[in-house]
Design an enzyme around this catalytic site. Sequence first.
Site, PDB file in Angstrom:
ATOM      1  N   ARG A 139     -17.689  40.295  20.103  1.00  0.00           N
ATOM      2  CA  ARG A 139     -18.544  41.468  19.966  1.00  0.00           C
ATOM      3  C   ARG A 139     -18.548  41.927  18.511  1.00  0.00           C
ATOM      4  NH1 ARG A 139     -15.786  45.152  24.514  1.00  0.00           N
ATOM      5  NH2 ARG A 139     -13.984  43.995  23.722  1.00  0.00           N
ATOM      6  N   LYS A 143     -12.744  46.651  18.810  1.00  0.00           N
ATOM      7  CA  LYS A 143     -11.347  46.674  19.247  1.00  0.00           C
ATOM      8  C   LYS A 143     -10.458  47.310  18.183  1.00  0.00           C
ATOM      9  CE  LYS A 143      -9.896  45.369  22.523  1.00  0.00           C
ATOM     10  NZ  LYS A 143      -9.711  46.159  23.758  1.00  0.00           N
ATOM     11  N   TYR A 186     -12.394  51.386  19.844  1.00  0.00           N
ATOM     12  CA  TYR A 186     -11.444  51.487  20.949  1.00  0.00           C
ATOM     13  C   TYR A 186     -10.037  51.291  20.379  1.00  0.00           C
ATOM     14  CZ  TYR A 186     -15.263  50.879  24.348  1.00  0.00           C
ATOM     15  OH  TYR A 186     -16.404  51.037  25.091  1.00  0.00           O
ATOM     16  N   HIS A 199      -6.875  52.598  22.314  1.00  0.00           N
ATOM     17  CA  HIS A 199      -5.902  52.476  23.405  1.00  0.00           C
ATOM     18  C   HIS A 199      -4.476  52.576  22.866  1.00  0.00           C
ATOM     19  CE1 HIS A 199      -9.036  51.453  26.300  1.00  0.00           C
ATOM     20  NE2 HIS A 199      -9.511  50.582  25.443  1.00  0.00           N
ATOM     21  N   GLU A 220     -12.505  55.587  23.683  1.00  0.00           N
ATOM     22  CA  GLU A 220     -12.099  55.768  25.078  1.00  0.00           C
ATOM     23  C   GLU A 220     -11.696  57.184  25.438  1.00  0.00           C
ATOM     24  OE1 GLU A 220      -8.283  54.537  22.956  1.00  0.00           O
ATOM     25  OE2 GLU A 220     -10.414  53.977  22.868  1.00  0.00           O
ATOM     26  N   ASP A 255      -8.040  54.962  46.350  1.00  0.00           N
ATOM     27  CA  ASP A 255      -8.074  55.976  45.300  1.00  0.00           C
ATOM     28  C   ASP A 255      -7.452  57.248  45.855  1.00  0.00           C
ATOM     29  OD1 ASP A 255      -9.907  56.167  42.491  1.00  0.00           O
ATOM     30  OD2 ASP A 255      -9.286  58.084  43.338  1.00  0.00           O
ATOM     31  N   VAL A 298      -7.199  51.281  37.500  1.00  0.00           N
ATOM     32  CA  VAL A 298      -6.765  52.678  37.434  1.00  0.00           C
ATOM     33  C   VAL A 298      -6.732  53.145  35.984  1.00  0.00           C
ATOM     34  CG1 VAL A 298      -4.891  54.276  37.931  1.00  0.00           C
ATOM     35  CG2 VAL A 298      -5.437  52.466  39.546  1.00  0.00           C
ATOM     36  N   LEU A 299      -7.258  54.347  35.736  1.00  0.00           N
ATOM     37  CA  LEU A 299      -7.282  54.888  34.378  1.00  0.00           C
ATOM     38  C   LEU A 299      -6.755  56.313  34.364  1.00  0.00           C
ATOM     39  CD1 LEU A 299      -8.292  54.791  31.362  1.00  0.00           C
ATOM     40  CD2 LEU A 299     -10.399  55.852  32.217  1.00  0.00           C
ATOM     41  N   VAL A 305      -7.524  45.066  34.969  1.00  0.00           N
ATOM     42  CA  VAL A 305      -8.492  45.569  33.996  1.00  0.00           C
ATOM     43  C   VAL A 305      -7.882  46.697  33.161  1.00  0.00           C
ATOM     44  CG1 VAL A 305     -10.842  46.449  33.713  1.00  0.00           C
ATOM     45  CG2 VAL A 305     -10.329  44.938  35.613  1.00  0.00           C
ATOM     46  N   VAL A 329      -5.224  46.640  31.525  1.00  0.00           N
ATOM     47  CA  VAL A 329      -4.264  46.064  30.585  1.00  0.00           C
ATOM     48  C   VAL A 329      -4.289  46.783  29.230  1.00  0.00           C
ATOM     49  CG1 VAL A 329      -5.910  44.261  29.901  1.00  0.00           C
ATOM     50  CG2 VAL A 329      -3.473  43.909  29.500  1.00  0.00           C
ATOM     51  N   ASP A 330      -5.459  47.263  28.804  1.00  0.00           N
ATOM     52  CA  ASP A 330      -5.546  47.966  27.516  1.00  0.00           C
ATOM     53  C   ASP A 330      -4.704  49.226  27.482  1.00  0.00           C
ATOM     54  OD1 ASP A 330      -7.114  46.403  25.844  1.00  0.00           O
ATOM     55  OD2 ASP A 330      -8.977  47.114  26.722  1.00  0.00           O
TER      56      ASP A 330
END
Length: 366
Positions: free
Chosen positions: A15, A75, A94, A96, A118, A198, A239-240, A267, A269-270
């Site tokens: 990207r 990133k 981003y 994180h 984010e 959830d 989950v965030l 997903v 992982v970040d």
Amino acid sequence: MKIGVPIEIKNNENRVGMTPSGVFELTKRDHTVFVQKNAGFGSGFLDKDYIDAGAIILDTIQDVYEVAEMIIKVKEPIEEEYSLIKPNQVVFTYFHFASSEVLTKAMINSNAICIAYETVEDIDGSLPLLVPMSEVAGRMSIQQGAKYLEKPVKGRGVLLGGVPGVPPGRVLVLGGGVVGVQAAKMAAGLGAIVTILDINMKQLRYINDVMSKNVITEFSNEYNIRKHIKESDLVIGGVLLKGAKAPKLITKEMLKEMRPGTVIVDVAVDQGGCFETTKPTTHEDPTYIIDDIVHYSVANMPGAVPYTSTVALTNVTLPYVVKLANEGWEKACQNNKALEKGLNIVKGEIVYKEIAEAFDLEFVTS
């Protein structure tokens, strides 16, 4: 303002921080945009496209960082970039931070202004700059999960949609946010039996109303997670917690309750991952196996579909980039509360509470 768009040098990150159309919107407002040579190539954009949009092409990443007042990336900076970031330089990307103490301390030492995509947060609590990449990652999680369920790559050998006379596969989705909804939509479309867990009953009611009948909703707790992992073929972790480390919903001990060849895609992982056994992987080497469970935890999943991802990202970041360029970061953040929430580290001080808490560092009220 002088704005820099460097090449992303993270492993297999194709990207780019801005499309030529985004550059055009800035240059027509009399801002100067410096794009590193071939920065857009992986996303299908040529240097000529950027030049036609008014950009100036620079040969090296060092050249871009040296001249720019604001850096637009995708990133987080990696180690090779730490020394390139200058005091008072705005870096919009981003980050994180909660998943990396090394990165956090490096950005503190840089004395730069770190604004994280984010954590930009609208008044309704939504995260407008995270949504498009979460949509991409949620949909991709099923593509990748389905692939790694194949036996030649150590999966269970299950076709998610099944065939006449053979039941479909079962997918467990942890988290009913953007990632979870998009994952469920893709899995349901393939014909799998999908369960979403959830703790937000309002969201579960919404999902129950809009999804097809092969999508089941349940309240998330350890009992239900343990129940479903025993029979699921594919588990998606989506989950965030805004700006904070993800909770560990599946422990290493729980892997023994899962069937050999089950695939888990994290997903989250970040943000440190929501499985205890998660460790970041790359598109070059995306999986590993623990206790016969296939783990997929690529930290930049949308980088595998860079054209779609870059265009989707620029669509939402550009209005904020324009504000920052037109007004400067201080005034822009004062005038826009959503953008103000994106401030994470400012001139050596952590101004986002969850990051400070993650590493027991000092928090300064912005």
